[in-house]
Enzyme design. Structure first.
Site, PDB file in Angstrom:
ATOM      1  N   ARG A 173       0.600  -1.048   0.549  1.00  0.00           N
ATOM      2  CA  ARG A 173      -0.286  -0.240   0.332  1.00  0.00           C
ATOM      3  C   ARG A 173       0.819   1.050  -0.167  1.00  0.00           C
ATOM      4  NH1 ARG A 173      -4.107  -2.482   4.597  1.00  0.00           N
ATOM      5  NH2 ARG A 173      -2.031  -4.009   5.127  1.00  0.00           N
ATOM      6  N   GLY A 191       2.666 -14.826   5.995  1.00  0.00           N
ATOM      7  CA  GLY A 191       1.663 -14.152   7.868  1.00  0.00           C
ATOM      8  C   GLY A 191       3.127 -13.683   8.813  1.00  0.00           C
ATOM      9  N   ARG A 231      28.037  25.160   3.715  1.00  0.00           N
ATOM     10  CA  ARG A 231      27.979  23.712   3.147  1.00  0.00           C
ATOM     11  C   ARG A 231      29.029  22.389   4.219  1.00  0.00           C
ATOM     12  NH1 ARG A 231      29.457  24.429  -2.188  1.00  0.00           N
ATOM     13  NH2 ARG A 231      30.329  22.101  -2.617  1.00  0.00           N
ATOM     14  N   ASN A 248      38.249  28.550  -5.688  1.00  0.00           N
ATOM     15  CA  ASN A 248      39.407  27.658  -4.988  1.00  0.00           C
ATOM     16  C   ASN A 248      39.414  26.469  -6.133  1.00  0.00           C
ATOM     17  OD1 ASN A 248      36.737  26.767  -5.195  1.00  0.00           O
ATOM     18  ND2 ASN A 248      36.680  25.316  -3.103  1.00  0.00           N
TER      19      ASN A 248
HETATM   20  C1  UD1 Z   1      -1.351  -6.958  11.752  1.00  0.00           C
HETATM   21  C2  UD1 Z   1      -1.714  -7.582  12.790  1.00  0.00           C
HETATM   22  C3  UD1 Z   1      -3.215  -7.450  13.607  1.00  0.00           C
HETATM   23  C4  UD1 Z   1      -3.036  -6.151  13.859  1.00  0.00           C
HETATM   24  C5  UD1 Z   1      -2.433  -4.951  13.186  1.00  0.00           C
HETATM   25  C6  UD1 Z   1      -1.766  -3.911  13.702  1.00  0.00           C
HETATM   26  C7  UD1 Z   1      -2.212 -10.320  12.462  1.00  0.00           C
HETATM   27  C8  UD1 Z   1      -2.287 -12.196  11.775  1.00  0.00           C
HETATM   28  N1  UD1 Z   1      -3.182  -9.324  11.897  1.00  0.00           N
HETATM   29  O1  UD1 Z   1      -2.568  -6.924  10.793  1.00  0.00           O
HETATM   30  O2  UD1 Z   1      -4.208  -8.563  13.632  1.00  0.00           O
HETATM   31  O3  UD1 Z   1      -4.228  -5.246  14.512  1.00  0.00           O
HETATM   32  O4  UD1 Z   1      -1.184  -5.671  12.635  1.00  0.00           O
HETATM   33  O5  UD1 Z   1      -1.378  -2.755  12.705  1.00  0.00           O
HETATM   34  O6  UD1 Z   1      -1.160 -10.722  12.845  1.00  0.00           O
HETATM   35  N2  UD1 Z   1       5.017  -8.805   8.558  1.00  0.00           N
HETATM   36  C9  UD1 Z   1       5.925  -9.915   7.976  1.00  0.00           C
HETATM   37  N3  UD1 Z   1       6.214 -11.141   7.428  1.00  0.00           N
HETATM   38  C10 UD1 Z   1       4.782 -11.925   7.220  1.00  0.00           C
HETATM   39  C11 UD1 Z   1       3.612 -10.550   7.061  1.00  0.00           C
HETATM   40  C12 UD1 Z   1       3.937  -9.934   8.242  1.00  0.00           C
HETATM   41  O7  UD1 Z   1       7.380  -9.842   8.029  1.00  0.00           O
HETATM   42  O8  UD1 Z   1       4.598 -12.768   6.161  1.00  0.00           O
HETATM   43  C13 UD1 Z   1       5.729  -7.671   8.660  1.00  0.00           C
HETATM   44  C14 UD1 Z   1       5.137  -6.428   7.782  1.00  0.00           C
HETATM   45  O9  UD1 Z   1       6.425  -5.898   7.853  1.00  0.00           O
HETATM   46  C15 UD1 Z   1       4.815  -5.861   9.286  1.00  0.00           C
HETATM   47  C16 UD1 Z   1       4.246  -6.440  10.431  1.00  0.00           C
HETATM   48  O10 UD1 Z   1       4.114  -7.705  10.132  1.00  0.00           O
HETATM   49  O11 UD1 Z   1       5.827  -4.841  10.151  1.00  0.00           O
HETATM   50  C17 UD1 Z   1       2.318  -6.554  10.024  1.00  0.00           C
HETATM   51  O12 UD1 Z   1       2.035  -7.002   9.234  1.00  0.00           O
HETATM   52  P1  UD1 Z   1       0.754  -5.783   8.097  1.00  0.00           P
HETATM   53  O13 UD1 Z   1       0.607  -6.732   7.153  1.00  0.00           O
HETATM   54  O14 UD1 Z   1       1.145  -4.639   8.233  1.00  0.00           O
HETATM   55  O15 UD1 Z   1      -0.845  -6.700   9.481  1.00  0.00           O
HETATM   56  P2  UD1 Z   1      -2.341  -6.045   9.482  1.00  0.00           P
HETATM   57  O16 UD1 Z   1      -2.673  -6.623   8.524  1.00  0.00           O
HETATM   58  O17 UD1 Z   1      -2.668  -4.827   9.313  1.00  0.00           O
HETATM   59 CA    CA Z   2       0.335  -2.881   9.407  1.00  0.00          CA
END
Ligand code: UD1
Ligand code: CA
Length: 488
Positions: free
Chosen positions: A19, A84, A338, A391
C-alpha cells in the site's frame, strides 16, 4: 513496575507494504530523522533484551543493512516468503530455538510506539503471570484485528479485519500488534497455527486462542494513547504519524525550556538536541545530529542538518549542512553553509554568502554576495562584497589562507593556492593570483582611463549625450579640451 529484562524482542519487518506503492520496503520509509524500523528498534533496545531479533524478507539487503546500522548486535532472520505474521515468528523459532522467559513481539510498522509502553506491557504480563498479553487500543478499529471477549469480559480470540462477521466488525477494541508471550508456550503454539482464514496466512494472532484453549491465562493491556499504536500501511498514515511524532518531540523541547514560535511549521528530528532558552522560529527544520545551544535563535526559514549552533548565535533564513556556528556568531539572511564550514565565535556570514569546507575566524565578517571555498580566514578580517575564493582550477581544489585583520576589497577574486598575510589589504576589483605579504596592498587590475567627451562624440542625441552637454555648459569656461589623462 518490575524492571525484568525480556529474553527477546522480536520485530517483524519482512512484509512488502504494497500500500506504500514504493520501490523501498515499507519499514525503511522515514519520519523525524529515522526509518519506521529505526524507531521501533530504538524503543525495543531501551528494554535491554537478551536478544533483539528482526525478521526480514522483502528488500532484505536494505532492511538488514538498516538493522546493522541501528543495532549491530541484533540477530536477523530471513523469511523467504511472507506467509503471515505467525509464519514470521515460526521462522525465528526454527532458526534460533526456544527463548525461555518473556518474549515481546512487535511489528516494524509501528514507529510511534514508546519504550515505556513496551515496558508496561512486559511488567503487566509478568505481574499477572500471564501466558500471553496483548496490547490493545480503543477507537476506530477499521483495518485492525478485533478483540473478541466472552460475556464475562474474558479474552477469547483476535479476529482479523478480513475475517470479521458483521457483529465483530462493530467491536471497538482492537489489536495493536504488540504482545508479550511466555517464550516456551509461544514456540510450541506457533507450530500449530493454520492458514484456515480468508488470507490463507499463518496469523500470529491465532497463537492467543491456541494458548487459551490449552488452559493458560491471556491478559490484555489497553494502550493509554491509541495514536501510539498506529500501524503505518500507506503514505497518508505515514504523514499523520510524522505529524504526531513531531508534535511529541516539540512538546518535549518546549517543556525543557525551548521557545518554539510556530510548532505547526517547525520540524525537529528525534536525534536533535536543544538547550533551554534557545528559540526556534517558524518554517524551520532541524535534522540529524543538529545541536542548538542556549540563547541561540534559529529561524525563521532555516534548514539545519548535522549542524552545531553555539550559545547566543543567530541563524536566519539559512541552509546549513555539517557546519559549526560559534557562540555569538550571526549567519544569514540567505546564507548557505556547506559541509566542513566553521563560523567561529562572533563571526558574521551575511546575505547571499556560500561557504564550503572553510573556517571563518573569530570576529571575521563575510557580509555580502561571496563564495568562500577551501579557505581559512583569520580573526577579525573583513571580506568585501562580491569576493570569490576561486578554489577550483578545473582539475583540483586548492586552499586559500587569509591572515588576521586582513581587508579584502570588494569584488576581489582570490585565485588559490594563495596566502594573504596578517594585516594585508587587497584593492577592490583585483584578481589576486600571487601571495600578498603581511601589511601589503595587493592590487591586480587594469588602470582606469577616461576618454573625455566620448559620449557626446559617439552617442549624439541620446539622453546621456544631452546630460553630458548640460554638465559641460555648467562648467566654468576653459580653453581647448584637455588631453586625455589616466584617472588615478
Ligand atoms: C496486523 C495484525 C492485526 C493488527 C495489526 C496492527 C496479524 C495477523 N494481524 O495486521 O491483528 O490489528 O497488525 O497494526 O498479525 N510481516 C512479516 N511477515 C509476514 C507478514 C507480515 O514480517 O509474512 C510484518 C510486516 O512487515 C509488518 C507486520 O508484520 O511490519 C504487520 O504486517 P501487516 O501486513 O501490516 O499486518 P496487518 O494486516 O496490519
Ligand atoms: Ca500493519
Amino acid at each position: 513496575m518490575s524492571g525484568s529484562r525480556p529474553a527477546a524482542v522480536m520485530v517483524l519487518a519482512a512484509g512488502e507494504g504494497t500500500r506504500m506503492k514504493s520501490r523501498s520496503p515499507k519499514v525503511l520509509h522515514s519520519l523525524c530523522g529515522r526509518t519506521m524500523l529505526g524507531h521501533v528498534l530504538a524503543a525495543a533496545r531501551e528494554l535491554d533484551p537478551d536478544e533483539l531479533v528482526v525478521v526480514v524478507g522483502h528488500g532484505r539487503d536494505e532492511v538488514s543493512t538498516e538493522v546493522g546500522e541501528q543495532v549491530p548486535q541484533a540477530r536477523v532472520v530471513v523469511q523467504e516468503e511472507q506467509l503471515g505474521t505467525g509464519h514470521a515468528v515460526r521462522m525465528i523459532t526454527e532458526a534460533l530455538g526456544v527463548f525461555r522467559g518473556t518474549v515481546l513481539v512487535t511489528y516494524g510498522d509501528m514507529p510511534l510506539l514508546r519504550a515505556e509502553t513496551l515496558r508496561r506491557l512486559a511488567a503487566c504480563h509478568s505481574e499477572a503471570g500471564n501466558a500471553a498479553t496483548v496490547l490493545t487500543a480503543r477507537g476506530d478499529a477499521a483495518g485492525y484485528g478485533r478483540i473478541v471477549r466472552d460475556a464475562g469480559g474474558g479474552f477469547v480470540r483476535i479476529v482479523e479485519d478480513s475475517d470479521v462477521t458483521p457483529a465483530e466488525r462493530a467491536i471497538g477494541e482492537y489489536n495493536s500488534g504488540c504482545y508479550a508471550f511466555d517464550g516456551a508456550l509461544l514456540a510450541d503454539a506457533i507450530k500449530r497455527v493454520t492458514t484456515d482464514n480468508n488470507q490463507n496466512q499463518e496469523y500470529l494472532t491465532d497463537v492467543l486462542e491456541i494458548v487459551r484453549r490449552d488452559g493458560h491465562q491471556i491478559g490484555t493491556v489497553l494502550a493509554a494513547d491509541a495514536a501510539e499504536v498506529q500501524g503505518i500501511n500507506d503514505r497518508v498514515q505515514l504523514a499523520a504519524a510524522r505529524r504526531a511524532l513531531n508534535d511529541r518531540i516539540l512538546e518535549h523541547w518546549m517543556r525543557a525550556g525551548v521557545t518554539i514560535a510556530d510548532p505547526a511549521s517547525t520540524w525537529v528530528d528525534v536525534t536533535v538536541t536543544i538547550e533551554p532558552d534557545a528559540e526556534v522560529g517558524p518554517q524551520t527544520q532541524l535534522q540529524g545530529q543538529t545541536a542548538i545551544a542556549s540563547g541561540a535563535r534559529v529561524g525563521p526559514g532555516c534548514l539545519l542538518e548535522d549542524t552545531a549552533v553555539g550559545a547566543d548565535a543567530i541563524v536566519l533564513h539559512a541552509v546549513c549542512r555539517r557546519a559549526e556556528i560559534g557562540a555569538g556568531a550571526t549567519v544569514g539572511p540567505f546564507a548557505y553553509l556547506r559541509p566542513g564550514s566553521r563560523v567561529e565565535q562572533n563571526a558574521h556570514v551575511g546575505t547571499y554568502v556560500e561557504v564550503k569546507n572553510s573556517v571563518i575566524g573569530a570576529g571575521a565578517k563575510v557580509p555580502h554576495l561571496t563564495y568562500v571555498g577551501d579557505a581559512h580566514i583569520g580573526e577579525r578580517s573583513n571580506i568585501g562584497a562580491g569576493t570569490i575564493f576561486a578554489n577550483y582550477d578545473g582539475v583540483a581544489k586548492h586552499r586559500t589562507t587569509v591572515g588576521h585583520d586582513v581587508f579584502i576589497g570588494s569584488d576581489t577574486v582570490l585565485v588559490a593556492p594563495l596566502t594573504v598575510g596578517d594585516g594585508a589589504y587587497t584593492a577592490a576589483g583585483s584578481a589576486i593570483t600571487a601571495d600578498v605579504p603581511s601589511g601589503a596592498l595587493g592590487i591586480a587590475r587594469g588602470r582606469q582611463h577616461n576618454s573625455e567627451g566620448w559620449v557626446e562624440r559617439n552617442r549624439e542625441g541620446t539622453r546621456s549625450a544631452q546630460a553630458a552637454s548640460r554638465a559641460r555648459a555648467a562648467l566654468p569656461t576653459r580653453g581647448d579640451d584637455p588631453p586625455e589623462t589616466p584617472a588615478e
